[in-house]
Design an enzyme around this catalytic site. Structure first.
Site, mmCIF file in Angstrom:
data_model
loop_
_atom_site.group_PDB
_atom_site.id
_atom_site.type_symbol
_atom_site.label_atom_id
_atom_site.label_comp_id
_atom_site.label_asym_id
_atom_site.label_seq_id
_atom_site.Cartn_x
_atom_site.Cartn_y
_atom_site.Cartn_z
ATOM 1 N N ASP A 34 0.847 -1.197 0.000
ATOM 2 C CA ASP A 34 0.000 0.000 0.000
ATOM 3 C C ASP A 34 0.883 1.248 0.000
ATOM 4 O OD1 ASP A 34 -3.229 0.520 0.965
ATOM 5 O OD2 ASP A 34 -1.806 2.203 1.086
ATOM 6 N N ILE A 35 0.479 2.222 -0.790
ATOM 7 C CA ILE A 35 1.285 3.441 -0.927
ATOM 8 C C ILE A 35 1.283 4.270 0.366
ATOM 9 C CG2 ILE A 35 -0.458 5.039 -1.860
ATOM 10 C CD1 ILE A 35 1.608 5.654 -4.117
ATOM 11 N N ASN A 92 -13.000 -3.042 2.223
ATOM 12 C CA ASN A 92 -13.982 -1.965 2.360
ATOM 13 C C ASN A 92 -14.912 -1.931 1.166
ATOM 14 O OD1 ASN A 92 -12.774 -0.925 4.773
ATOM 15 N ND2 ASN A 92 -11.151 -0.039 3.513
ATOM 16 N N GLN A 99 -14.704 2.709 0.977
ATOM 17 C CA GLN A 99 -13.869 2.231 -0.130
ATOM 18 C C GLN A 99 -13.488 3.418 -1.007
ATOM 19 O OE1 GLN A 99 -15.831 -0.599 -2.715
ATOM 20 N NE2 GLN A 99 -13.945 -1.115 -3.800
ATOM 21 N N HIS A 105 -10.438 -5.392 -3.442
ATOM 22 C CA HIS A 105 -9.108 -5.637 -2.880
ATOM 23 C C HIS A 105 -9.227 -6.041 -1.422
ATOM 24 C CE1 HIS A 105 -10.006 -1.321 -2.563
ATOM 25 N NE2 HIS A 105 -9.334 -1.312 -1.413
ATOM 26 N N HIS A 107 -7.028 -5.860 2.065
ATOM 27 C CA HIS A 107 -5.859 -5.329 2.767
ATOM 28 C C HIS A 107 -5.341 -6.426 3.704
ATOM 29 C CE1 HIS A 107 -6.824 -0.855 2.226
ATOM 30 N NE2 HIS A 107 -7.986 -1.411 1.918
HETATM 31 P P1 AMP Z 1 -9.749 1.390 0.182
HETATM 32 O O1 AMP Z 1 -9.914 2.663 0.922
HETATM 33 O O2 AMP Z 1 -10.140 0.183 0.958
HETATM 34 O O3 AMP Z 1 -10.395 1.481 -1.175
HETATM 35 O O4 AMP Z 1 -8.197 1.216 -0.019
HETATM 36 C C1 AMP Z 1 -7.477 1.724 -1.096
HETATM 37 C C2 AMP Z 1 -6.022 1.676 -0.712
HETATM 38 O O5 AMP Z 1 -5.254 1.834 -1.869
HETATM 39 C C3 AMP Z 1 -5.585 2.784 0.265
HETATM 40 O O6 AMP Z 1 -5.052 2.181 1.449
HETATM 41 C C4 AMP Z 1 -4.516 3.544 -0.525
HETATM 42 O O7 AMP Z 1 -3.455 3.974 0.290
HETATM 43 C C5 AMP Z 1 -4.073 2.514 -1.546
HETATM 44 N N1 AMP Z 1 -3.531 3.054 -2.797
HETATM 45 C C6 AMP Z 1 -4.058 4.013 -3.567
HETATM 46 N N2 AMP Z 1 -3.309 4.197 -4.668
HETATM 47 C C7 AMP Z 1 -2.285 3.311 -4.585
HETATM 48 C C8 AMP Z 1 -1.163 3.006 -5.407
HETATM 49 N N3 AMP Z 1 -0.931 3.667 -6.558
HETATM 50 N N4 AMP Z 1 -0.316 2.036 -5.006
HETATM 51 C C9 AMP Z 1 -0.532 1.377 -3.839
HETATM 52 N N5 AMP Z 1 -1.569 1.612 -3.021
HETATM 53 C C10 AMP Z 1 -2.432 2.580 -3.381
#
Ligand code: AMP
Length: 125
Positions: A34-35, A92, A99, A105, A107
């Protein structure tokens, strides 16, 4: 469930248009860090294919794909060395689930004692 957005960021990562810190890839899934990590280990596992959320995935994907994806999540947990210490899985969906990326996805979080499920654990209302 809403129509799948082919331009969401995880779709673009799957197509190789945007880089990611890859952990593992197989026939059914891609996983990457995760970024904005919320724990010492924070990895996202995404299915290959066009699935917006958990519901969508379970309703639309073939059993073989669902089984394969879940096995991939398990494989990632092992790869990340989280079996002994423990871990948390989160997925989520929607407004209440907060979400932000509309591609299903999971986590995987671990690497420390994560505490209560939510910041509002004691909420009794
Ligand atoms: P959600 O809020 O459950 O949809 O989670 C989306 C997740 O994606 C968040 O924890 C973000 O930090 C992560 N995210 C968004 N863009 C990227 C990316 N380019 N690379 C890795 N993680 C990302």
């Amino acid at each position: 469930m809403s129509e799948y957005d082919r331009n969401n960021i995880f779709a673009r990562i799957l197509r190789g248009e945007i880089p990611c810190k890859k952990v593992h890839e197989d026939e059914y899934s891609l996983s990457f860090h995760d970024i904005h990590p919320a724990a010492p280990v924070h990895v996202l596992v995404i299915p290959k294919g066009e699935f917006t959320c958990f519901h969508d995935f379970i309703e639309l994907a073939e059993s073989k794909r669902i089984q394969g994806f879940n096995q991939s999540v398990k494989h990632n947990i092992k790869l990340l060395g989280l079996i002994d210490g423990g871990y948390r899985l989160i997925s989520n969906f929607g407004y209440n689930g907060s979400q932000t990326v509309p591609h299903y996805h999971v986590h995987i979080l671990g690497g420390k004692q994560l505490g209560g499920l939510l910041p509002f654990d004691n909420l009794t209302r």
